[in-house]
Design a protein around this motif. Structure first.
Motif, PDB file in Angstrom:
ATOM      1  N   UNK A 297      14.199 -11.324  10.066  1.00  0.00           N
ATOM      2  CA  UNK A 297      13.037 -11.704   9.573  1.00  0.00           C
ATOM      3  C   UNK A 297      12.300 -10.507   8.839  1.00  0.00           C
ATOM      4  N   UNK A 298      12.300  -9.440   9.894  1.00  0.00           N
ATOM      5  CA  UNK A 298      11.684  -8.141   9.452  1.00  0.00           C
ATOM      6  C   UNK A 298      12.175  -7.610   8.050  1.00  0.00           C
ATOM      7  N   UNK A 299      13.531  -7.644   7.995  1.00  0.00           N
ATOM      8  CA  UNK A 299      13.940  -7.040   6.701  1.00  0.00           C
ATOM      9  C   UNK A 299      13.636  -8.029   5.481  1.00  0.00           C
ATOM     10  N   UNK A 300      13.741  -9.304   5.904  1.00  0.00           N
ATOM     11  CA  UNK A 300      13.053 -10.287   4.716  1.00  0.00           C
ATOM     12  C   UNK A 300      11.765  -9.778   4.287  1.00  0.00           C
ATOM     13  N   UNK A 301      10.717  -9.612   5.302  1.00  0.00           N
ATOM     14  CA  UNK A 301       9.410  -9.370   4.962  1.00  0.00           C
ATOM     15  C   UNK A 301       9.105  -8.232   4.215  1.00  0.00           C
ATOM     16  N   UNK A 302      10.028  -6.966   4.620  1.00  0.00           N
ATOM     17  CA  UNK A 302      10.096  -5.631   3.938  1.00  0.00           C
ATOM     18  C   UNK A 302      10.355  -5.828   2.612  1.00  0.00           C
ATOM     19  N   UNK A 303      11.556  -6.432   2.322  1.00  0.00           N
ATOM     20  CA  UNK A 303      12.004  -6.597   0.978  1.00  0.00           C
ATOM     21  C   UNK A 303      11.231  -7.274  -0.004  1.00  0.00           C
ATOM     22  N   UNK A 304      10.668  -8.514   0.595  1.00  0.00           N
ATOM     23  CA  UNK A 304       9.510  -9.182  -0.430  1.00  0.00           C
ATOM     24  C   UNK A 304       8.397  -8.518  -0.731  1.00  0.00           C
ATOM     25  N   UNK A 305       8.006  -7.462   0.535  1.00  0.00           N
ATOM     26  CA  UNK A 305       6.714  -6.776   0.084  1.00  0.00           C
ATOM     27  C   UNK A 305       7.157  -5.638  -1.012  1.00  0.00           C
ATOM     28  N   UNK A 306       8.176  -5.018  -1.113  1.00  0.00           N
ATOM     29  CA  UNK A 306       8.673  -3.896  -2.003  1.00  0.00           C
ATOM     30  C   UNK A 306       8.663  -4.471  -3.126  1.00  0.00           C
ATOM     31  N   UNK A 307       9.020  -5.689  -3.248  1.00  0.00           N
ATOM     32  CA  UNK A 307       9.255  -6.167  -4.687  1.00  0.00           C
ATOM     33  C   UNK A 307       7.854  -6.057  -5.455  1.00  0.00           C
ATOM     34  N   UNK A 308       6.788  -6.298  -4.728  1.00  0.00           N
ATOM     35  CA  UNK A 308       5.606  -6.160  -5.473  1.00  0.00           C
ATOM     36  C   UNK A 308       5.105  -4.721  -5.560  1.00  0.00           C
ATOM     37  N   UNK A 309       5.438  -3.932  -4.701  1.00  0.00           N
ATOM     38  CA  UNK A 309       5.004  -2.531  -4.556  1.00  0.00           C
ATOM     39  C   UNK A 309       5.577  -1.783  -5.576  1.00  0.00           C
ATOM     40  N   UNK A 310       6.921  -2.099  -5.592  1.00  0.00           N
ATOM     41  CA  UNK A 310       8.012  -1.274  -6.742  1.00  0.00           C
ATOM     42  C   UNK A 310       7.716  -1.728  -8.298  1.00  0.00           C
ATOM     43  N   UNK A 311       7.314  -2.965  -8.385  1.00  0.00           N
ATOM     44  CA  UNK A 311       7.348  -3.660  -9.652  1.00  0.00           C
ATOM     45  C   UNK A 311       6.063  -3.494 -10.488  1.00  0.00           C
ATOM     46  N   UNK A 312       4.778  -3.808  -9.818  1.00  0.00           N
ATOM     47  CA  UNK A 312       3.579  -3.937 -10.069  1.00  0.00           C
ATOM     48  C   UNK A 312       3.095  -2.595 -10.918  1.00  0.00           C
ATOM     49  N   UNK A 313       3.411  -1.647 -10.337  1.00  0.00           N
ATOM     50  CA  UNK A 313       2.801  -0.383 -10.998  1.00  0.00           C
ATOM     51  C   UNK A 313       3.606   0.190 -12.046  1.00  0.00           C
ATOM     52  N   UNK A 314       4.885  -0.002 -12.084  1.00  0.00           N
ATOM     53  CA  UNK A 314       5.707   0.550 -13.184  1.00  0.00           C
ATOM     54  C   UNK A 314       5.484  -0.138 -14.389  1.00  0.00           C
ATOM     55  N   UNK A 315       5.340  -1.510 -14.234  1.00  0.00           N
ATOM     56  CA  UNK A 315       5.024  -2.425 -15.296  1.00  0.00           C
ATOM     57  C   UNK A 315       3.456  -2.240 -16.029  1.00  0.00           C
ATOM     58  N   UNK A 316       2.775  -1.999 -14.863  1.00  0.00           N
ATOM     59  CA  UNK A 316       1.200  -1.887 -15.489  1.00  0.00           C
ATOM     60  C   UNK A 316       1.131  -0.499 -16.367  1.00  0.00           C
ATOM     61  N   UNK A 317       1.606   0.533 -15.646  1.00  0.00           N
ATOM     62  CA  UNK A 317       1.627   1.731 -16.246  1.00  0.00           C
ATOM     63  C   UNK A 317       2.081   1.624 -17.627  1.00  0.00           C
ATOM     64  N   UNK A 318       3.442   1.295 -17.792  1.00  0.00           N
ATOM     65  CA  UNK A 318       3.825   1.187 -19.017  1.00  0.00           C
ATOM     66  C   UNK A 318       3.252   0.337 -20.105  1.00  0.00           C
ATOM     67  N   UNK A 319       2.665  -0.836 -19.733  1.00  0.00           N
ATOM     68  CA  UNK A 319       2.016  -1.572 -20.730  1.00  0.00           C
ATOM     69  C   UNK A 319       0.674  -1.216 -21.056  1.00  0.00           C
ATOM     70  N   UNK A 320      -0.027  -0.351 -20.244  1.00  0.00           N
ATOM     71  CA  UNK A 320      -1.211   0.227 -20.587  1.00  0.00           C
ATOM     72  C   UNK A 320      -0.899   1.312 -21.596  1.00  0.00           C
ATOM     73  N   UNK A 321       0.165   2.258 -21.236  1.00  0.00           N
ATOM     74  CA  UNK A 321       0.664   3.122 -22.221  1.00  0.00           C
ATOM     75  C   UNK A 321       0.963   2.478 -23.527  1.00  0.00           C
ATOM     76  N   UNK A 322       1.534   1.339 -23.647  1.00  0.00           N
ATOM     77  CA  UNK A 322       1.724   0.659 -24.946  1.00  0.00           C
ATOM     78  C   UNK A 322       0.222   0.126 -25.580  1.00  0.00           C
ATOM     79  N   UNK A 323      -0.755  -0.204 -24.828  1.00  0.00           N
ATOM     80  CA  UNK A 323      -1.959  -0.506 -25.569  1.00  0.00           C
ATOM     81  C   UNK A 323      -2.578   0.988 -26.263  1.00  0.00           C
ATOM     82  N   UNK A 324      -2.565   2.036 -25.246  1.00  0.00           N
ATOM     83  CA  UNK A 324      -3.192   3.078 -25.732  1.00  0.00           C
ATOM     84  C   UNK A 324      -2.287   3.814 -26.809  1.00  0.00           C
ATOM     85  N   UNK A 325      -1.011   3.677 -27.136  1.00  0.00           N
ATOM     86  CA  UNK A 325      -0.248   4.227 -28.056  1.00  0.00           C
ATOM     87  C   UNK A 325      -0.614   3.312 -29.380  1.00  0.00           C
TER      88      UNK A 325
END
Length: 525
Positions: A297-325
């Motif tokens: 259960x702890x493992x499931x909880x950790x992996x679900x949380x990292x999906x957000x932590x790892x995915x959101x910021x990379x995506x947001x940074x790249x798309x903001x760079x796209x708008x700027x470019x």
């Protein structure tokens, strides 16, 4: 620093005067032995001189640029002794791939990070876990949902949220940054928890953003003294000078909530029969059938949380760079839209099935990741045994920083590197000859620790960019006199880097484009 390991000596012997002499003699012999061993050992790599207290100060602002400048002084690998925390900076493609890829058995662990992992509560984040069984279990579960063959499963939600972004931009284009973040969060929250992100003020996104803000500020090693001297973590928060403890306690609450709250929501939804399909719900259902092992259960909880932590910021940074470019390079925007119009025209919005006919969009995605990498120093690696590279000794316990920013801004590989130029990725044959990846995977890490969520991130960025350019023009805003307002192109200096706040105009390309935006509301991809 010399390490002396004393043999076991009886306490009665140590208490005698002769015992003291024996202990001193043993210490002296060990010191002489280690000195002689070090004399015949390969030298340490070159680097800045240490100060009187035995360490070298690390650069605070844009350290990746400082390390790149140091390459002229010290070479491709730079050794920094930072108060008991040896650091090796890798400034070249060859050094990075030789060590982190070819010798991954030695260089795949992670260093101890007292501020973020121990005080701020990021110990559940498997991307920063030491190499071992706990990390392997979490990565295996993560890869079960995010391998390349799983990508088509997430295309409907990615298209849906890209279309929601289009409508939000039509309603309030000045809030483009907020809409981008909401869209990226909506994809990963649906995939991880089956949670539909609210239009404004979503509770789960808010707590996650607070937690990630703390990680971005504290993630660069050396930001806080406790990273150099871990024993400071025991200093009471009320003591003068212990502001780092008080700040860590605030961030820890957000970190804890980020892991626990959405997971509790899924558990409640499963109990009531209202849970949507997601990583958390599917794994919890299997967990219930298989006997409810608490560790799982702890493992499931950790992996679900990292999906957000790892995915959101990379995506947001790249798309903001796209708008700027796009606001800075209108010619690039025009050429991309010309290719896009030949494929979809003004009859429909793009789909993933159009990807092979739109190679220029993949080039734009790659250039966004290269131009402003979200982790300019990647995630630090850590040596688990001594090594010798290019005649230099790399001690066990060394933190290794691959300078991703330098790698992706090397003028020998990427001519005129500060310019946004998707054409540099257009000729795959040339890329292979130069050693350039067709997509800049360096933005996602190296070796055994490369980000396994990169496929979801790349797809989300792709569908967002192609959707926006099909119906919108992005340009610099004008002041009251009609003069263009130049944006600040300098990214942030934090561990998770992104463009600083900027303004741009987002306007529909035509009436037909505006109709497509409105029609997307009722579509079910």
């Amino acid at each position: 620093m010399l390490e002396v390991h004393l043999p076991h000596l009886p306490l009665s012997l140590l208490l005698r005067p002769a015992g003291y002499c024996s202990v001193l003699a043993v210490i002296l012999l060990l010191l002489v032995r280690q000195y002689l061993v070090r004399k015949v050992r390969s030298p340490l790599p070159p680097g800045p001189k240490t100060s009187w207290y035995g360490g070298a100060a690390l650069p605070k602002a844009y350290p990746w640029r400082t390390y790149a400048e140091w390459q002229r002084l010290y070479g491709d690998i730079i050794y920094i002794h930072a108060v008991g925390n040896p650091i090796l900076v890798l400034n070249s493609r060859k050094a990075i791939y030789d060590l982190l890829e070819t010798r991954s058995a030695i260089y795949s662990s992670r260093p101890r990070r007292t501020m973020t992992r121990e005080l701020m509560g990021w110990d559940w984040l498997f991307s920063s876990m030491p190499y071992g069984s706990a990390w392997r279990k979490r990565r295996a579960l993560f890869q079960k949902y995010f391998h390349p063959r799983a990508s088509p499963r997430y295309e409907p939600v990615q298209i849906k949220e890209a279309h929601t972004l289009l409508r939000n931009l039509a309603d309030s284009p000045d809030k483009f940054s907020h809409h981008i973040r909401r869209s990226a969060a909506a994809v990963v929250m649906m995939v991880s928890y089956g949670h539909q992100v609210a239009q404004e003020g979503d509770y789960f996104v808010t707590i996650a953003d607070h937690a990630l803000t703390g990680l971005a500020l504290a993630g660069n090693f050396g930001t806080y003294l406790v990273d150099y001297i871990p024993i400071l973590k025991y200093v009471p928060a009320w003591m003068p000078g212990a502001g780092f403890r008080r700040q860590a306690d605030v961030w820890r609450k957000s970190t804890h909530a980020m892991v626990e709250k959405p997971f509790e929501l899924v558990q409640q939804q499963l109990a009531s029969g209202t849970a949507r399909p997601s990583l958390a719900s599917e794994e919890l259902e299997e967990w219930t059938r298989s006997g409810q092992d608490p560790e799982q259960a702890v493992l499931i909880k950790d992996v679900a949380a990292i999906s957000y932590a790892a995915g959101a910021d990379t995506t947001v940074s790249a798309i903001l760079s796209f708008f700027l470019a796009m606001s800075l390079y209108p010619d690039v925007q025009r050429r991309v839209q010309e290719q896009l119009d030949k494929v979809t025209g003004s009859q429909r919005l793009p789909l993933f099935s159009d990807r092979s006919a739109l190679p220029i969009i993949d080039c734009v995605v790659s250039e966004c990741l290269r131009w402003n990498p979200v982790t300019p120093l990647s995630l630090p690696h850590f040596t688990v045994e001594d090594d010798v590279y290019e005649g230099y000794w790399v001690p066990k316990g060394t933190t290794v920083l691959p300078n991703v920013w330098k790698l992706l801004h090397d003028p020998a590989m990427y001519p005129d590197p500060m310019t946004f130029n998707p054409d540099r990725f257009a000729d795959s044959k040339t890329n292979v000859e130069l050693g350039i990846n067709e997509e800049p995977l360096a933005a996602f890490g190296f070796g055994r620790r490369i980000c396994p969520g990169r496929y979801l991130a790349m797809d989300t960025i792709w569908i967002t960019i192609v959707s926006v350019l099909s119906v919108y023009n992005i340009s610099k805003p004008l002041d009251k006199d009609g003069v263009a307002i130049e944006p600040d192109i300098e990214p942030t200096s934090s561990f998770l880097s992104r463009p600083k706040p900027f303004q741009c105009w987002v306007t529909p390309r035509s009436k037909a484009a505006l109709s497509l935006i409105k029609e997307s509301e009722d579509e079910q991809p």
